[in-house]
Design a protein around this motif. Structure first.
Motif, PDB file in Angstrom:
ATOM      1  N   PHE A  76       0.790  -1.602   0.013  1.00 55.38           N
ATOM      2  CA  PHE A  76      -0.128   0.239   0.040  1.00 55.38           C
ATOM      3  C   PHE A  76       0.536   1.194   0.290  1.00 55.38           C
ATOM      4  O   PHE A  76       0.022   2.473   0.312  1.00 55.38           O
ATOM      5  CB  PHE A  76      -0.880  -0.082   1.112  1.00 55.38           C
ATOM      6  CG  PHE A  76      -1.829  -0.799   1.240  1.00 55.38           C
ATOM      7  CD1 PHE A  76      -2.829  -1.242   0.527  1.00 55.38           C
ATOM      8  CD2 PHE A  76      -1.460  -2.134   1.837  1.00 55.38           C
ATOM      9  CE1 PHE A  76      -3.799  -1.954   0.434  1.00 55.38           C
ATOM     10  CE2 PHE A  76      -2.737  -3.362   2.183  1.00 55.38           C
ATOM     11  CZ  PHE A  76      -3.809  -3.185   1.318  1.00 55.38           C
ATOM     12  N   GLY A  77       2.267   0.639   0.042  1.00 59.34           N
ATOM     13  CA  GLY A  77       3.510   2.167   0.150  1.00 59.34           C
ATOM     14  C   GLY A  77       2.842   3.337  -0.427  1.00 59.34           C
ATOM     15  O   GLY A  77       2.371   3.569  -2.001  1.00 59.34           O
ATOM     16  N   GLY A  78       3.260   4.389  -0.766  1.00 57.16           N
ATOM     17  CA  GLY A  78       3.962   5.788  -1.862  1.00 57.16           C
ATOM     18  C   GLY A  78       5.161   5.678  -2.633  1.00 57.16           C
ATOM     19  O   GLY A  78       5.228   6.462  -2.870  1.00 57.16           O
ATOM     20  N   SER A  79       5.911   4.809  -2.060  1.00 60.19           N
ATOM     21  CA  SER A  79       7.566   4.815  -2.102  1.00 60.19           C
ATOM     22  C   SER A  79       7.429   3.430  -3.155  1.00 60.19           C
ATOM     23  O   SER A  79       6.934   1.924  -1.988  1.00 60.19           O
ATOM     24  CB  SER A  79       8.495   5.354  -0.869  1.00 60.19           C
ATOM     25  OG  SER A  79      10.100   4.625  -1.890  1.00 60.19           O
ATOM     26  N   LYS A  80       7.987   3.407  -3.824  1.00 57.50           N
ATOM     27  CA  LYS A  80       8.436   2.249  -4.873  1.00 57.50           C
ATOM     28  C   LYS A  80       9.661   1.074  -4.512  1.00 57.50           C
ATOM     29  O   LYS A  80       9.193   0.100  -4.812  1.00 57.50           O
ATOM     30  CB  LYS A  80       8.853   2.726  -6.322  1.00 57.50           C
ATOM     31  CG  LYS A  80       7.385   3.249  -7.304  1.00 57.50           C
ATOM     32  CD  LYS A  80       8.314   2.954  -8.812  1.00 57.50           C
ATOM     33  CE  LYS A  80       9.320   3.240  -9.067  1.00 57.50           C
ATOM     34  NZ  LYS A  80       9.195   3.859 -10.468  1.00 57.50           N
ATOM     35  N   TYR A  81      10.149   2.291  -3.694  1.00 64.54           N
ATOM     36  CA  TYR A  81      11.368   1.596  -3.100  1.00 64.54           C
ATOM     37  C   TYR A  81      11.810   1.173  -1.214  1.00 64.54           C
ATOM     38  O   TYR A  81      12.077   0.628  -0.809  1.00 64.54           O
ATOM     39  CB  TYR A  81      12.622   1.832  -3.112  1.00 64.54           C
ATOM     40  CG  TYR A  81      12.549   2.006  -4.721  1.00 64.54           C
ATOM     41  CD1 TYR A  81      12.904   0.789  -5.424  1.00 64.54           C
ATOM     42  CD2 TYR A  81      12.656   3.098  -5.051  1.00 64.54           C
ATOM     43  CE1 TYR A  81      13.463   1.682  -7.097  1.00 64.54           C
ATOM     44  CE2 TYR A  81      12.488   4.026  -6.800  1.00 64.54           C
ATOM     45  CZ  TYR A  81      12.658   3.351  -7.127  1.00 64.54           C
ATOM     46  OH  TYR A  81      12.510   3.346  -9.008  1.00 64.54           O
ATOM     47  N   GLN A  82      10.477   1.560  -0.413  1.00 62.50           N
ATOM     48  CA  GLN A  82      10.317   1.550   0.653  1.00 62.50           C
ATOM     49  C   GLN A  82      10.519  -0.653   1.753  1.00 62.50           C
ATOM     50  O   GLN A  82       9.828  -0.901   0.944  1.00 62.50           O
ATOM     51  CB  GLN A  82       9.257   1.723   1.184  1.00 62.50           C
ATOM     52  CG  GLN A  82       8.865   2.177   2.763  1.00 62.50           C
ATOM     53  CD  GLN A  82      10.047   3.252   3.123  1.00 62.50           C
ATOM     54  OE1 GLN A  82      11.651   3.097   3.933  1.00 62.50           O
ATOM     55  NE2 GLN A  82       9.151   4.331   3.562  1.00 62.50           N
ATOM     56  N   ILE A  83      11.404  -0.374   2.332  1.00 64.30           N
ATOM     57  CA  ILE A  83      11.160  -1.882   2.889  1.00 64.30           C
ATOM     58  C   ILE A  83      10.822  -1.294   4.270  1.00 64.30           C
ATOM     59  O   ILE A  83      11.540  -0.947   4.908  1.00 64.30           O
ATOM     60  CB  ILE A  83      12.368  -2.289   3.181  1.00 64.30           C
ATOM     61  CG1 ILE A  83      12.840  -3.187   1.342  1.00 64.30           C
ATOM     62  CG2 ILE A  83      12.547  -3.872   4.148  1.00 64.30           C
ATOM     63  CD1 ILE A  83      12.173  -3.637   0.617  1.00 64.30           C
ATOM     64  N   GLY A  84       9.697  -2.432   4.991  1.00 62.24           N
ATOM     65  CA  GLY A  84       9.572  -1.745   6.244  1.00 62.24           C
ATOM     66  C   GLY A  84       9.176  -2.708   7.451  1.00 62.24           C
ATOM     67  O   GLY A  84      10.113  -4.365   6.537  1.00 62.24           O
ATOM     68  N   GLY A  85       9.200  -2.314   8.322  1.00 60.54           N
ATOM     69  CA  GLY A  85      10.181  -3.359   9.673  1.00 60.54           C
ATOM     70  C   GLY A  85      10.181  -2.839  10.441  1.00 60.54           C
ATOM     71  O   GLY A  85      10.178  -2.143  11.064  1.00 60.54           O
ATOM     72  N   PRO A  86      10.793  -3.753  11.723  1.00 53.72           N
ATOM     73  CA  PRO A  86      10.886  -3.372  12.920  1.00 53.72           C
ATOM     74  C   PRO A  86      12.125  -2.262  13.070  1.00 53.72           C
ATOM     75  O   PRO A  86      13.282  -3.173  11.925  1.00 53.72           O
ATOM     76  CB  PRO A  86      11.426  -4.519  13.647  1.00 53.72           C
ATOM     77  CG  PRO A  86      11.546  -5.090  13.179  1.00 53.72           C
ATOM     78  CD  PRO A  86      10.832  -5.603  11.623  1.00 53.72           C
ATOM     79  N   THR A  87      12.301  -1.108  13.715  1.00 61.25           N
ATOM     80  CA  THR A  87      13.603  -0.844  13.007  1.00 61.25           C
ATOM     81  C   THR A  87      14.286  -0.289  15.081  1.00 61.25           C
ATOM     82  O   THR A  87      13.310  -0.338  16.010  1.00 61.25           O
ATOM     83  CB  THR A  87      13.064   0.916  12.300  1.00 61.25           C
ATOM     84  OG1 THR A  87      12.177   1.583  13.218  1.00 61.25           O
ATOM     85  CG2 THR A  87      13.259   0.735  11.270  1.00 61.25           C
ATOM     86  N   GLY A  88      15.452   0.542  15.304  1.00 59.50           N
ATOM     87  CA  GLY A  88      16.130   0.853  16.841  1.00 59.50           C
ATOM     88  C   GLY A  88      14.827   2.136  16.644  1.00 59.50           C
ATOM     89  O   GLY A  88      15.133   1.773  18.183  1.00 59.50           O
TER      90      GLY A  88
END
Length: 559
Positions: free
Chosen positions: A64-76
């Motif tokens: 559903f994202g607005g970026s073609k390259y975004q990788i989502g997940g847990p972060t610090g």
């Protein structure tokens, strides 16, 4: 219009693009394995929850994202606040908090707040990011050195380090050696093979060493038991309505951090690829991803800058790469969970040590310290509050300080001056058409040149310069506002008061050269009728003509 980046990407999708996305997705999926587990463990949770978050939230954010390259997940970014939520409300409270954060992100996205989130001052984001890095590193000292600490670790930062120092004699040299080896291999792999999954290589290599030599170290299996080999069924978390109001603040903080980091990550992706992301659609995707993560028992998620950059460098062409990254993690979760139990916690602590150094932004921190003192103060205060108090306080205080600093600077550039000369430059001079004529200021006319934003931080100067200098023989007062870009409610109120004061002195107020935003504010104000629209002039020339009519004198003369 809210349209995911995937929709436009699929219009020109072909076989070469698919192969590129598959390769990139597999690459970033492998890179995400140690990070997903390490961040969950840093929060005091099972590594499986980190993998579940990367799978569910990662897939939904790419879908559903607005970026073609975004990788989502847990972060610090979330580790500090998650620790606090779990301590006070338990894991069920964390799930509700994540769910609420997702709802807040949806609201921010649908209300088109994506552009505004990016205006969080840089010293504030650097301060709390560096502070988070220090806090996360401090949580890893026990596993990094393999310390045998009885009775638990204190929560306060300074007490935590006092506890570590007191228990240093219990150091497990095997665990420490594995951690140092992990760090060394990661750094070496990055230098020799920049495109390789350095963290995975370091984790696998040191886990193999631990297994071959049967080292006596704490592992994932000995701490968390056997790991599940499948995704749990989605379900609503148990709701404790009594704590719901207490979870609103940490939930909003998680939403704000997710918004900031995801949009920052998307902006980095834009810079690397020349593309443009849709910030509001990205916030909506982050909201959906966090709601999905909560329903599957995961933790908060956001766009991850390092994994997004890896995705781009691996040749990703569309959001399909991010979806394949999530599927890769799911396959690994299903097939390799029993092997993950062998990973020593000191190895993951080594991975997080490298992550913390990258997060600390040492060079950026040092550069900001050498900049303007006010910005450096905001940076240091935000950093110290993050480390010694909590992240919520740090963000609140940092944003408020930065806003006050900004308003102070805007007030400094504001200026109000009385034009005392008998001759006045025409507004034609500002249009590149240098006029040889000069306008004569008639007797009984007083002109004030107002410059800069006319808001609550700058009105005191107006009061000092204008309200106190109105002469009794003045018949017309002209405010020249050609250089006023903005007007707020306080500035409008001051103008209204000044209009009344002019009337009390038997003078007429004229305003000229008003820009679009201040003009729109004035037209919607109650005192607009009192001011009268024909007393708002296009420029100084028109204002002097209007003043001449009021004075019943001759037309303005040109020399």
């Amino acid at each position: 219009m809210f349209k995911p980046a995937l929709v436009s990407s699929l219009k020109s999708y072909n076989k070469p693009t698919l192969f590129a996305d598959i390769f990139a997705g597999l690459t970033v999926g492998v890179v995400a394995i140690p990070l997903a587990m390490a961040f969950a463990i840093a929060c005091g949770l099972s590594p499986t929850q980190g993998l579940i978050t990367a799978v569910v939230a990662g897939f939904l954010i790419s879908l559903f994202g607005g970026s073609k390259y975004q990788i989502g997940g847990p972060t610090g970014a979330f580790v500090v606040i998650i620790l606090g939520v779990i301590k006070e409300f338990g894991q069920s409270g964390l799930l509700i908090c994540t769910l609420l954060a997702g709802i807040f992100l949806l609201i921010l996205g649908f209300c088109r707040m994506g552009a505004l989130i990016r205006f969080i001052p840089f010293p504030v984001t650097t301060g709390f990011t560096s502070g988070i890095a220090v806090v996360i590193f401090s949580t890893q000292i026990k596993d990094l050195f393999g310390l045998n600490i009885q009775g638990g670790i204190p929560d306060a930062f300074h007490d935590k380090w006092i506890c570590y120092i007191a228990n240093m004699p219990s150091i497990n040299w095997a665990a420490f050696g594995l951690a140092i080896g992990t760090i060394g291999i990661i750094l070496l792999a990055r230098k020799l093979w920049p495109k390789s999954p350095a963290m995975l290589i370091g984790m696998l290599a040191m886990t193999l060493v631990s297994c071959i030599f049967k080292l006596d170290v704490t592992t994932i299996g000995s701490t968390f038991g056997s790991l599940p080999s499948s995704l749990p069924m989605p379900s609503m978390p148990e709701m404790d309505w009594g704590n719901l109001n207490k979870l609103v603040v940490p939930a909003f903080t998680i939403a704000l951090l997710a918004a900031i980091e995801s949009l920052l990550s998307a902006s980095v992706a834009d810079g690397m690829t020349g593309s443009r992301h849709k910030p509001n659609m990205e916030l909506v995707a982050q909201g959906i991803g966090n709601i999905g993560s909560a329903l599957f028992g995961g933790i908060p998620a956001t766009g991850a800058i390092a994994r997004t950059a890896t995705n781009i460098k691996a040749g990703a062409k569309s959001p399909v790469a991010g979806m394949i990254h999530a599927v890769t993690l799911l396959v690994i979760l299903i097939t390799c969970s029993q092997y993950a139990e062998l990973i020593p916690l000191s190895v993951l602590a080594g991975v997080l040590t490298v992550v913390c150094y990258n997060m600390s932004e040492v060079h950026t921190f040092r550069r900001l310290l050498q900049g303007p003192r006010q910005d450096a103060a905001v940076l240091v205060i935000t950093f110290l509050l993050t480390v010694f108090i909590d992240l919520v306080t740090a963000v609140e205080v940092g944003v408020v300080l930065a806003a006050l600093l900004f308003m102070g600077r805007m007030a400094q550039i504001a200026d109000v001056s009385a034009i005392k000369n008998e001759l006045l430059d025409s507004d034609q001079d500002d249009n590149g058409e240098r006029s040889t004529s000069r306008l004569v200021i008639p007797d009984g006319v007083e002109i004030f040149d107002v410059k800069g934003p006319f808001f609550f931080g700058a009105v005191e100067q107006f009061k000092d310069q204008v309200l106190e200098t109105l002469e009794h023989d003045t018949k017309v007062v002209i405010l020249r506002m050609r250089l006023v870009p903005t007007l707020d409610a306080t500035g409008l109120n001051v103008l209204s008061d000044f209009c009344h004061q002019c009337r009390e002195h038997g003078a007429t107020l004229l305003i000229c050269g008003v820009q679009a935003q201040p003009l729109d504010v004035i037209r919607h104000a109650p005192f607009y009728r009192e001011l009268k629209k024909y007393n708002i002039c296009e420029n100084i020339d028109a204002a002097l003509i209007r003043a001449d009519k009021i004075l019943n004198g001759p037309a303005p003369k040109h020399l």
